[in-house]
Scaffold this motif. Structure first.
Motif, mmCIF file in Angstrom:
data_model
loop_
_atom_site.group_PDB
_atom_site.id
_atom_site.type_symbol
_atom_site.label_atom_id
_atom_site.label_comp_id
_atom_site.label_asym_id
_atom_site.label_seq_id
_atom_site.Cartn_x
_atom_site.Cartn_y
_atom_site.Cartn_z
ATOM 1 N N GLY A 160 0.900 -1.574 0.128
ATOM 2 C CA GLY A 160 -0.134 0.069 0.008
ATOM 3 C C GLY A 160 0.871 1.389 -0.474
ATOM 4 O O GLY A 160 0.525 2.399 -0.545
ATOM 5 N N SER A 161 2.485 1.101 0.879
ATOM 6 C CA SER A 161 3.151 2.272 0.400
ATOM 7 C C SER A 161 3.553 2.550 -0.759
ATOM 8 O O SER A 161 4.305 3.744 -1.184
ATOM 9 C CB SER A 161 4.039 2.646 1.446
ATOM 10 N N LEU A 162 3.406 0.681 -2.151
ATOM 11 C CA LEU A 162 4.463 1.650 -3.092
ATOM 12 C C LEU A 162 3.495 2.773 -3.510
ATOM 13 O O LEU A 162 2.264 2.216 -3.657
ATOM 14 C CB LEU A 162 4.396 -0.078 -3.982
ATOM 15 N N SER A 163 4.104 3.107 -4.967
ATOM 16 C CA SER A 163 3.337 3.993 -5.996
ATOM 17 C C SER A 163 3.334 2.911 -7.044
ATOM 18 O O SER A 163 3.774 2.432 -7.195
ATOM 19 C CB SER A 163 4.062 5.208 -6.454
ATOM 20 N N THR A 164 2.542 3.335 -8.139
ATOM 21 C CA THR A 164 2.131 2.697 -9.444
ATOM 22 C C THR A 164 3.209 2.147 -10.025
ATOM 23 O O THR A 164 3.606 1.636 -10.068
ATOM 24 C CB THR A 164 1.289 2.903 -10.262
ATOM 25 N N GLN A 165 4.023 3.274 -10.282
ATOM 26 C CA GLN A 165 5.493 3.391 -10.921
ATOM 27 C C GLN A 165 6.438 2.216 -10.054
ATOM 28 O O GLN A 165 6.693 1.399 -10.727
ATOM 29 C CB GLN A 165 6.387 4.530 -11.488
ATOM 30 N N GLU A 166 6.640 2.295 -8.670
ATOM 31 C CA GLU A 166 7.549 1.056 -8.304
ATOM 32 C C GLU A 166 7.447 -0.048 -8.380
ATOM 33 O O GLU A 166 7.773 -0.807 -8.182
ATOM 34 C CB GLU A 166 7.268 2.033 -5.995
ATOM 35 N N ILE A 167 5.501 -0.036 -8.552
ATOM 36 C CA ILE A 167 4.883 -1.840 -8.457
ATOM 37 C C ILE A 167 5.426 -2.300 -9.946
ATOM 38 O O ILE A 167 5.759 -3.457 -9.568
ATOM 39 C CB ILE A 167 4.212 -1.632 -7.598
ATOM 40 N N GLU A 168 5.328 -1.471 -10.743
ATOM 41 C CA GLU A 168 5.426 -1.972 -11.660
ATOM 42 C C GLU A 168 6.341 -1.975 -12.446
ATOM 43 O O GLU A 168 7.245 -2.981 -12.841
ATOM 44 C CB GLU A 168 5.299 -0.941 -13.353
ATOM 45 N N GLU A 169 7.451 -1.147 -11.524
ATOM 46 C CA GLU A 169 9.197 -1.899 -11.659
ATOM 47 C C GLU A 169 9.155 -3.249 -10.890
ATOM 48 O O GLU A 169 10.574 -3.351 -12.112
ATOM 49 C CB GLU A 169 10.168 -0.606 -10.813
ATOM 50 N N GLN A 170 9.487 -3.121 -10.156
ATOM 51 C CA GLN A 170 9.144 -5.011 -9.126
ATOM 52 C C GLN A 170 8.489 -6.107 -10.257
ATOM 53 O O GLN A 170 9.280 -6.761 -10.503
ATOM 54 C CB GLN A 170 8.265 -4.720 -8.177
ATOM 55 N N LEU A 171 7.654 -5.220 -11.014
ATOM 56 C CA LEU A 171 6.811 -6.563 -11.782
ATOM 57 C C LEU A 171 7.736 -6.808 -12.694
ATOM 58 O O LEU A 171 7.690 -8.072 -13.328
ATOM 59 C CB LEU A 171 5.352 -6.183 -12.348
ATOM 60 N N GLN A 172 8.701 -5.383 -13.101
ATOM 61 C CA GLN A 172 9.109 -5.931 -15.002
ATOM 62 C C GLN A 172 10.681 -7.201 -14.315
ATOM 63 O O GLN A 172 10.783 -7.674 -14.924
ATOM 64 C CB GLN A 172 10.106 -4.545 -14.965
ATOM 65 N N SER A 173 10.856 -7.440 -12.777
ATOM 66 C CA SER A 173 11.707 -7.987 -12.383
ATOM 67 C C SER A 173 11.439 -9.770 -12.491
ATOM 68 O O SER A 173 11.861 -10.729 -12.135
ATOM 69 C CB SER A 173 12.753 -8.024 -11.451
ATOM 70 N N CYS A 174 10.273 -9.598 -12.711
ATOM 71 C CA CYS A 174 8.743 -11.228 -12.523
ATOM 72 C C CYS A 174 9.667 -11.807 -12.984
ATOM 73 O O CYS A 174 9.794 -11.553 -14.609
ATOM 74 C CB CYS A 174 7.223 -10.819 -12.860
ATOM 75 N N PRO A 175 10.723 -13.513 -13.042
ATOM 76 C CA PRO A 175 10.933 -14.603 -14.007
ATOM 77 C C PRO A 175 10.153 -14.199 -15.269
ATOM 78 O O PRO A 175 10.393 -14.594 -16.489
ATOM 79 C CB PRO A 175 10.372 -15.584 -13.207
ATOM 80 N N VAL A 176 8.208 -14.569 -15.019
ATOM 81 C CA VAL A 176 7.656 -14.255 -16.496
ATOM 82 C C VAL A 176 7.805 -13.847 -17.295
ATOM 83 O O VAL A 176 7.880 -13.187 -18.742
ATOM 84 C CB VAL A 176 6.466 -14.734 -16.534
ATOM 85 N N VAL A 177 8.197 -12.186 -16.981
ATOM 86 C CA VAL A 177 8.298 -11.167 -17.931
ATOM 87 C C VAL A 177 9.694 -11.163 -18.349
ATOM 88 O O VAL A 177 9.750 -10.674 -19.661
ATOM 89 C CB VAL A 177 7.945 -9.712 -17.020
ATOM 90 N N GLU A 178 10.885 -11.774 -17.428
ATOM 91 C CA GLU A 178 11.818 -11.400 -18.478
ATOM 92 C C GLU A 178 12.001 -12.470 -18.896
ATOM 93 O O GLU A 178 12.665 -11.895 -19.834
ATOM 94 C CB GLU A 178 12.933 -11.533 -17.412
ATOM 95 N N GLN A 179 10.864 -13.454 -19.306
ATOM 96 C CA GLN A 179 11.434 -14.503 -20.252
ATOM 97 C C GLN A 179 10.588 -14.304 -21.421
ATOM 98 O O GLN A 179 11.120 -13.978 -22.719
ATOM 99 C CB GLN A 179 10.759 -15.290 -19.754
ATOM 100 N N LEU A 180 9.683 -13.404 -20.894
ATOM 101 C CA LEU A 180 8.417 -12.589 -22.921
ATOM 102 C C LEU A 180 9.128 -11.131 -23.164
ATOM 103 O O LEU A 180 9.353 -11.956 -23.870
ATOM 104 C CB LEU A 180 7.078 -11.964 -21.830
ATOM 105 N N THR A 181 10.184 -10.987 -22.363
ATOM 106 C CA THR A 181 11.341 -9.980 -22.544
ATOM 107 C C THR A 181 11.900 -10.220 -24.177
ATOM 108 O O THR A 181 12.137 -10.009 -24.998
ATOM 109 C CB THR A 181 11.836 -9.323 -21.735
ATOM 110 N N ALA A 182 13.157 -11.046 -22.732
ATOM 111 C CA ALA A 182 13.951 -12.151 -24.174
ATOM 112 C C ALA A 182 13.943 -12.794 -25.110
ATOM 113 O O ALA A 182 13.885 -13.057 -26.290
ATOM 114 C CB ALA A 182 14.807 -13.037 -23.189
ATOM 115 N N HIS A 183 12.094 -13.079 -25.180
ATOM 116 C CA HIS A 183 11.366 -14.069 -26.826
ATOM 117 C C HIS A 183 10.919 -12.877 -27.098
ATOM 118 O O HIS A 183 11.801 -13.435 -28.315
ATOM 119 C CB HIS A 183 10.202 -15.097 -26.025
#
Length: 418
Positions: free
Chosen positions: A37-60
């Motif tokens: 609840g203390s994180l901004s939308t941008q901070e949450i999106e930045e942390q989600l970018q390091s999610c393994p699924v997103v990293e695999q999608l980026t590499a693909h």
């Protein structure tokens, strides 16, 4: 043996349970440390970018999709070579303001605005295409860099505010159009950025009707001047030809053009601060629209009683409205900021407008999108729906106009299609 084996399995199961228990406790501790609840939308999106699924999608995506650049996109980079969005905004303003006005020197004074129907339809297709294919996706989803995959959180209140900004832009043009109709006595179809009175089948007739109405209003005043003044103005022995009276509609047209050109400048500045591609496509759409706009305005000023030299000079003056709009847009972006550029304190949640992640600069792009929607719908479509008695001619004209609109929209679609 079976007893020993069973004992080993029991011990392994116990160890596994202990490990899972410890892992669950550590996970719970780490979860407690991160207060979502203390994180901004941008901070949450930045942390989600390091999610393994997103990293695999980026590499693909990077491996499958070859980086390509069309000839048009390469031309955009040549036309806007600067890294500063502010400088590119002013360069774009020079593109849309200079050449269309210089072309007026080649336009005859007896040009018929209705001859610009096809060009107007093409320009409207480009404006609507830019709004629907580029501006609206950028407004609600943001720009995704080429070769990357981005995760976006749905922020309902943010989307509501963006929708309000679009509506404000739309209603602002409605108010301007209504105000000009009131100023001209409600006669004819007022000029809206070359927009609401785009040269079309009914444009010339509306201009003549408006001019006739204003002329009738002033006829009583002119008649009071007496026969002597009338004779001196029309006497064959007079060395100077009678001066053509400049009608009120011509002056109102100048004021409307200057005001509406400000929104062009706002559109260009907000687009370049969104992304270079959005800025370039918006420049192209506005440029295609400015040519028939300027020619149509020029014809109205000539019909309003102005000389060609005076009409061209005043058109250059109205072009300064775009420069003013660009300066205002750049100032808002630089000092008001936007969600991509403003540095906010970490761990304090969204600190933007009304508890969202929006900054004041983020509202410029939806505002101009609302004005573009007005231009392409209310401003032009009603005149395109007007028909004459010759059905075959009207059908042919309709087909040509729709093909021109499709061509303008198709260019906008082709620019962004991967």
């Amino acid at each position: 043996m079976m007893g020993m084996k069973g004992l080993r399995l029991a011990l392994l199961a116990l160890v596994a349970i202990l490990i899972c228990s410890v892992y669950a406790q550590e996970t719970e501790k780490s979860a407690v440390k991160i207060d979502v609840g203390s994180l901004s939308t941008q901070e949450i999106e930045e942390q989600l970018q390091s999610c393994p699924v997103v990293e695999q999608l980026t590499a693909h995506h990077a491996s499958e999709g070859e980086e390509h650049s069309s000839m048009l996109q390469q031309a955009f980079k040549m036309l806007f070579p600067f890294t500063s969005p502010a400088i590119n905004s002013f360069v774009a303003t020079a593109y849309i303001s200079g050449p269309p006005n210089f072309l007026l020197a080649l336009v005859p004074t007896n040009v018929d605005p209705s001859s610009l129907n096809t060009m107007v339809a093409f320009a409207v297709g480009g404006l609507l295409g830019d709004t629907l294919f580029h501006l609206l996706p950028e407004i609600f989803l943001g720009e995704v860099p080429e070769g990357e995959v981005r995760v976006r959180l749905v922020e309902p209140n943010k989307n509501l505010l963006l929708g309000v900004a679009i509506m404000v832009g739309f209603v602002t043009f409605v108010a301007m159009d209504k105000g000009l109709r009131i100023a001209t006595g409600g006669e004819g179809h007022t000029h809206d950025h070359g927009h609401s009175a785009e040269p079309s089948n009914g444009h010339l007739g509306d201009a003549k009707a408006k001019a006739s109405a204003l002329e009738d209003k002033d006829s009583g005043l002119r008649n009071r001047k007496g026969n002597d003044a009338k004779a001196s103005a029309t006497s064959p022995s007079s060395s100077e030809p009678p001066k053509k009276e400049i009608k009120l509609s011509a002056y109102l047209n100048i004021i409307a053009d200057f005001t509406h050109n400000i929104t062009d400048g706002l559109a260009l500045s907000s687009s370049f601060y969104a992304s270079p591609t959005i800025g370039a496509t918006t420049t192209l759409a506005v440029f295609c629209h400015e040519i028939p706009h300027e020619v149509g305005d020029f014809a109205l000023l000539i019909q309003g009683g102005m000389s060609k030299k005076l009409a061209m000079g005043l058109q250059f003056v109205t072009a300064m409205g775009a420069v003013l709009g660009t300066a205002i847009g750049v100032a808002v972006q630089e000092f008001g900021g936007n969600s991509a550029s403003v540095e906010l304190a970490k761990g304090l949640g969204n600190q933007g407008l009304l508890g969202t992640s929006l900054q004041w600069g983020d509202l410029l792009l939806p505002f101009t999108a609302g004005t573009f929607l007005y231009v392409g719908t209310v401003g032009v479509i009603p005149e395109m729906l007007e028909t004459g008695p010759n059905k075959l001619k009207e059908l042919k004209g309709m087909l040509v106009q729709f093909l021109a609109m499709a061509a303008g929209a198709g260019i906008m679609l082709g620019i962004s299609w991967e």
